[in-house]
Design an enzyme around this catalytic site. Structure first.
Site, PDB file in Angstrom:
ATOM      1  N   TRP A  97     -14.950  -2.763  11.564  1.00 52.22           N
ATOM      2  CA  TRP A  97     -13.579  -2.620  11.083  1.00 52.22           C
ATOM      3  C   TRP A  97     -13.017  -1.237  11.346  1.00 52.22           C
ATOM      4  O   TRP A  97     -11.848  -1.094  11.728  1.00 52.22           O
ATOM      5  CB  TRP A  97     -13.474  -3.033   9.610  1.00 52.22           C
ATOM      6  N   ASP A 111      -9.935   2.400   4.200  1.00 51.31           N
ATOM      7  CA  ASP A 111      -9.864   0.937   4.172  1.00 51.31           C
ATOM      8  C   ASP A 111     -10.873   0.459   3.133  1.00 51.31           C
ATOM      9  O   ASP A 111     -12.076   0.523   3.360  1.00 51.31           O
ATOM     10  CB  ASP A 111     -10.200   0.377   5.567  1.00 51.31           C
ATOM     11  N   LYS A 162     -10.861 -10.599  -0.973  1.00 51.47           N
ATOM     12  CA  LYS A 162     -12.288 -10.478  -1.270  1.00 51.47           C
ATOM     13  C   LYS A 162     -12.509 -10.262  -2.766  1.00 51.47           C
ATOM     14  O   LYS A 162     -13.109 -11.095  -3.426  1.00 51.47           O
ATOM     15  CB  LYS A 162     -12.904  -9.363  -0.440  1.00 51.47           C
TER      16      LYS A 162
HETATM   17  N1  PMP Z   1     -11.021  -4.275   6.903  1.00 49.32           N
HETATM   18  C1  PMP Z   1     -12.126  -4.801   6.362  1.00 49.32           C
HETATM   19  C2  PMP Z   1     -13.132  -3.885   5.742  1.00 49.32           C
HETATM   20  C3  PMP Z   1     -12.334  -6.180   6.385  1.00 49.32           C
HETATM   21  O1  PMP Z   1     -13.437  -6.713   5.855  1.00 49.32           O
HETATM   22  C4  PMP Z   1     -11.362  -7.013   6.982  1.00 49.32           C
HETATM   23  C5  PMP Z   1     -11.480  -8.516   7.020  1.00 49.32           C
HETATM   24  N2  PMP Z   1     -12.686  -9.073   6.859  1.00 49.32           N
HETATM   25  C6  PMP Z   1     -10.236  -6.422   7.555  1.00 49.32           C
HETATM   26  C7  PMP Z   1     -10.100  -5.052   7.477  1.00 49.32           C
HETATM   27  C8  PMP Z   1      -9.193  -7.242   8.234  1.00 49.32           C
HETATM   28  O2  PMP Z   1      -8.481  -7.935   7.304  1.00 49.32           O
HETATM   29  P1  PMP Z   1      -7.425  -9.061   7.699  1.00 49.32           P
HETATM   30  O3  PMP Z   1      -8.189 -10.220   8.222  1.00 49.32           O
HETATM   31  O4  PMP Z   1      -6.756  -9.309   6.381  1.00 49.32           O
HETATM   32  O5  PMP Z   1      -6.505  -8.476   8.708  1.00 49.32           O
END
Ligand code: PMP
Length: 367
Positions: free
Chosen positions: A105, A174, A198
């Site tokens: 991520w 994040d 989550k």
């Molecule tokens: N950052 C993290 C730490 C994630 O776990 C995720 C999704 N699993 C995201 C960003 C991306 O999120 P989204 O699918 O809502 O764009």
């Protein structure tokens, strides 16, 4: 007969059953309004109460200082990978940003930021996402506009148990997959963002907590819906927000509050994750978690099964057996394989115990 299902999914993930029941009870007629939240104008006084309540619960649960704005936005965590540089990389003339890349991520976020400025990855590239490089090895740029990191890497199960020291440079995090799973000192951050799906709700809404003095520096090409200053001035109502997702978040936040807040969540999350890591550690290499013990995630526990490396047949057997016991969504992310147990706030001690018992039994059956 319907057997109880236990959802260990990485997100969207389990919600507290009481939240689902309340949403069901209120679905057709919200609080005597005669209509559903799904049908409600985002400009109505009823919806205003919902969004304001969601914000005040967040402020209370995280002790958010008054000089921070709280936004409820669309576009997911991934949308923030673009919004963060579009709004903040212009804080300093050089348009440089420092990134810590400790998993999928943060790697995606760094790649997106490269479109808008210079990205400096502050540590040597990791050959596997199983550790956090020691802060003494980081080469932070004092004239960076911000320092970015992902506090919990959902795919690899790598979580920071400390807040990076940036020597005064704006810190951005994040927190999508460990938001409200433990207390956090918001005042150390310039910006925190988290998708709700989550720990705090369902998909569709992303929380942004941003220090006021950072607003108003967006690049001129920043799309207006992504401009934090515009959204802050409009109470997140520049355009139609994800109304129902915000409503669900308010219910989850109330549930967190009634269950003791972030400190209580942390205690529970420590207990749950230790239960699984203890079994892995005591399995004599039958279960293997490749992540450094110093940064093993309390939220996402990734592990491999079997004494030979990458025994996919045995892992399939493990997953099939779990599924027979009602335990679902334990398959690891497609990029890493293996098993991943996600233990977000709504996953109970009893849920975790069911997995722990199954892991012990599976180990015994395959000695
Ligand atoms: N950052 C993290 C730490 C994630 O776990 C995720 C999704 N699993 C995201 C960003 C991306 O999120 P989204 O699918 O809502 O764009």
């Amino acid at each position: 007969e319907h057997k109880q299902t236990i959802n260990f999914g990485a997100g969207p993930a389990k919600l507290p059953p009481s939240v689902l029941l309340q949403a069901q009870n209120e679905l057709l007629n919200y609080s005597g309004t005669g209509i559903s939240v799904l049908e409600m104008s985002h400009r109505s006084s009823d919806f205003n109460k919902i969004i304001n309540k969601t914000e005040s619960l967040l402020r209370e649960l995280l002790n958010i200082p008054d000089n921070y704005k709280v936004l409820f936005l669309q576009g997911g965590g991934s949308g923030q990978f673009s919004s963060v540089p579009l709004n903040l990389i212009g804080l300093k003339e050089d348009r440089c940003a420092d990134y810590l890349v400790t998993g999928t991520w943060s790697a995606k976020a760094a790649k997106e930021a490269e479109k808008y400025g210079k990205v400096n990855v502050v540590h040597p590239k990791l050959d596997s996402y199983t550790k956090i490089p020691d802060p003494s090895s980081w080469t932070l740029n004092p004239s960076a506009s911000y320092v970015y990191y992902c506090s919990n890497e959902t795919v690899h199960g790598v979580e920071y148990n400390f807040t990076p020291e940036t020597n005064g440079v704006v810190l951005v995090s994040d927190m999508s997959s460990n938001f409200l799973s433990r207390p956090v000192d918001v005042s150390k951050f310039g910006l925190i963002f988290a998708g709700a799906q989550k720990n705090v709700g369902c998909a569709g809404v992303t929380v942004v907590i941003v220090r006021e003095d950072l607003l108003g520096h967006a690049l001129k090409e920043c799309p207006i819906v992504l401009d934090y200053k515009v959204q802050a001035e409009m109470n997140s109502l520049y355009n139609t927000p994800p109304c129902f997702s915000i409503y669900i978040m308010s219910l989850v936040l109330e549930w967190i509050k009634n269950n003791g807040g972030s400190a209580a969540m942390e205690m529970l999350n420590k207990q749950k994750s230790s239960m699984i890591y203890d079994i892995i550690n005591a399995s004599n290499g039958f279960y293997v978690c490749p992540v450094d013990t110093a940064c093993r995630s309390r939220m996402n526990v990734p592990f491999r099964v079997g004494r030979k490396e990458g025994d996919e047949a045995l892992e399939k057997e493990f997953l099939d057996g779990a599924s027979k016991r009602g335990m679902i969504s334990l398959k690891g992310h497609r990029s890493v394989g293996g098993i991943r147990a996600s233990l977000y706030n709504a996953v109970t001690l009893e849920d975790t115990k069911a997995l722990a018992d199954y892991m012990k039994e599976f180990l015994k059956d395959h000695q």
